[in-house]
Write an enzyme that holds these catalytic residues in place. Sequence first.
Site, PDB file in Angstrom:
ATOM      1  N   VAL A  84       0.849  -1.191   0.000  1.00 24.64           N
ATOM      2  CA  VAL A  84       0.000   0.000   0.000  1.00 24.64           C
ATOM      3  C   VAL A  84       0.886   1.243   0.000  1.00 24.64           C
ATOM      4  CG1 VAL A  84      -1.799   1.279   1.207  1.00 24.64           C
ATOM      5  CG2 VAL A  84      -1.786  -1.236   1.261  1.00 24.64           C
ATOM      6  N   THR A  85       0.830   2.016  -1.066  1.00 24.91           N
ATOM      7  CA  THR A  85       1.604   3.255  -1.132  1.00 24.91           C
ATOM      8  C   THR A  85       0.819   4.336  -1.865  1.00 24.91           C
ATOM      9  OG1 THR A  85       2.674   2.959  -3.302  1.00 24.91           O
ATOM     10  CG2 THR A  85       3.703   1.854  -1.433  1.00 24.91           C
ATOM     11  N   VAL A  86       1.130   5.583  -1.528  1.00 31.75           N
ATOM     12  CA  VAL A  86       0.717   6.741  -2.316  1.00 31.75           C
ATOM     13  C   VAL A  86       1.942   7.643  -2.426  1.00 31.75           C
ATOM     14  CG1 VAL A  86      -0.758   8.766  -2.465  1.00 31.75           C
ATOM     15  CG2 VAL A  86      -1.701   6.620  -1.589  1.00 31.75           C
ATOM     16  N   ARG A  92      -3.224  13.069   0.065  1.00 32.01           N
ATOM     17  CA  ARG A  92      -4.439  13.795   0.458  1.00 32.01           C
ATOM     18  C   ARG A  92      -5.381  14.056  -0.721  1.00 32.01           C
ATOM     19  NH1 ARG A  92      -2.212  12.094   4.250  1.00 32.01           N
ATOM     20  NH2 ARG A  92      -1.570  13.191   6.146  1.00 32.01           N
ATOM     21  N   ARG A  93      -5.464  13.090  -1.597  1.00 33.06           N
ATOM     22  CA  ARG A  93      -6.387  13.225  -2.731  1.00 33.06           C
ATOM     23  C   ARG A  93      -7.401  12.077  -2.771  1.00 33.06           C
ATOM     24  NH1 ARG A  93      -2.677  15.597  -7.723  1.00 33.06           N
ATOM     25  NH2 ARG A  93      -1.092  16.596  -6.435  1.00 33.06           N
ATOM     26  N   GLY A  94      -7.484  11.327  -1.677  1.00 32.83           N
ATOM     27  CA  GLY A  94      -8.474  10.264  -1.583  1.00 32.83           C
ATOM     28  C   GLY A  94      -8.105   8.976  -2.283  1.00 32.83           C
ATOM     29  N   LEU A  95      -6.842   8.814  -2.701  1.00 29.56           N
ATOM     30  CA  LEU A  95      -6.466   7.619  -3.452  1.00 29.56           C
ATOM     31  C   LEU A  95      -6.520   6.365  -2.585  1.00 29.56           C
ATOM     32  CD1 LEU A  95      -3.505   8.976  -5.611  1.00 29.56           C
ATOM     33  CD2 LEU A  95      -5.908   8.672  -6.255  1.00 29.56           C
ATOM     34  N   TYR A 125      -4.892   3.146   9.626  1.00 28.36           N
ATOM     35  CA  TYR A 125      -5.903   2.170   9.233  1.00 28.36           C
ATOM     36  C   TYR A 125      -7.110   2.080  10.149  1.00 28.36           C
ATOM     37  CZ  TYR A 125      -2.474   0.851   5.786  1.00 28.36           C
ATOM     38  OH  TYR A 125      -1.592   0.888   4.734  1.00 28.36           O
ATOM     39  N   PHE A 416       3.990  -9.882   5.742  1.00 32.69           N
ATOM     40  CA  PHE A 416       3.406 -10.129   4.417  1.00 32.69           C
ATOM     41  C   PHE A 416       3.041  -8.810   3.759  1.00 32.69           C
ATOM     42  CE2 PHE A 416       0.004 -10.445   7.581  1.00 32.69           C
ATOM     43  CZ  PHE A 416      -0.975  -9.613   7.078  1.00 32.69           C
TER      44      PHE A 416
END
Length: 416
Positions: A84-86, A92-95, A125, A416
């Site tokens: 999981v990365t942005v 902060r763009r809802g991705l 999370y 994992f």
Amino acid sequence: MTLAVRTLSPSDDLHDWLRAVGTGFLRGPDVSPEEVVARRPGIELARTQGAYDGARCVGTFRTMPQRLTVPGGGSVPSCAVTNVTVSATHRRRGLLNRMMTGALDAARERGDALASLIAAEYPIYGRYGFGPAAWSTEYAVEVARTGLDSRYAGPDDGGRVDLLDPADVPPVGREFHERFSALPDRQGVVSRDERWWLLDTGELTYEPPGGHRPFHAVYRDANGTPQGMVSYSCENRWEAKLPENICTVRWLNAATPAAERALWHFVLAMDWIATVRTGLRAPDDVLPLLLPDPRAARIITHADFLWLRPLDVPGMLEARAYPLEAAITLEVADKDGYAAGRFRLAAGPEGAECRPTRESADLSLDVGELAPLYLGDESAVRLLSLGRLAEHRPGAAARADLLFRTSRRPWCPDVF
């Protein structure tokens, strides 16, 4: 330009997606053609999402099927979340919201009981309904201070410890891990597929050639049955002709107390090793108390590790074991709707039944608070004192503790 979030297809550029993973985890943007080829078979494209700004991948999200062991030795199907990365340019763009929603929708449709992940950061999370369900502790053991007999020559219980060649690890390990993960007090253990064993032994690697493969050893009891395994690597350090070498345990799992004692004594008795780093251990691990001087084992990490996101409350609660006959009604709040409802759990040593109900609740809590209760790690009484659940009948929290708490804390040995 509009940001698109979608699952990957065979025609997508996996190199670009892996570059975004490396960028997000600050490992660097370089991805070799060999790494793309090696990783491709382990990535299920239909469960892999990318966020795209034009042709460039700026966000990644992947899930994979997994089994999670629960109290009593049973297991439930889990949607394991990873990669999981942005990218820093697109925060902060809802991705993440869009990718997480797509993954949880798919998991609920598949019938997964829950989703699981290992959180890089604590605050991320909880807003998606995840809660910390198992913690982890790592020790650094100063070998010279342990007080163990330096003349140790192996187990004296009729068993033996043997080194394994890499090719022998998967066949021995698969059978052993099945038995180990089914132990009634080893909740939190996750399944290992064939690819996991290839990566563990170094048969399959994403790294450039030239590195050392880890060592593996097995403890067999007097009947020749594998009852424990350890994987470790060594770092050579010499100062003024004196060994200061470090042994890092990558994983050590044991199905019996004798196997656990023998494998730790084996690791701690190796020549030239000054320090043993234990890797990820259970928060109530017995290792320090195996040593004549427990202070030789110094805690270097103690933190949350495995997070769970309930999706099917009846399925989850019916899968685990309970030590006594009791019934309790839980009202679960879930702003995303996956696990919301009021459920009556009637449980005992012979099994459990959990059904939606209209009767008044004994306890009410958010879906994220159900996660630490589920595997037996947290106390409902403690959550009540923190204001993280509400008690609607006196004594209900104490009754929940009698049902849910376990003699050993949950533990997930694997990343994992």
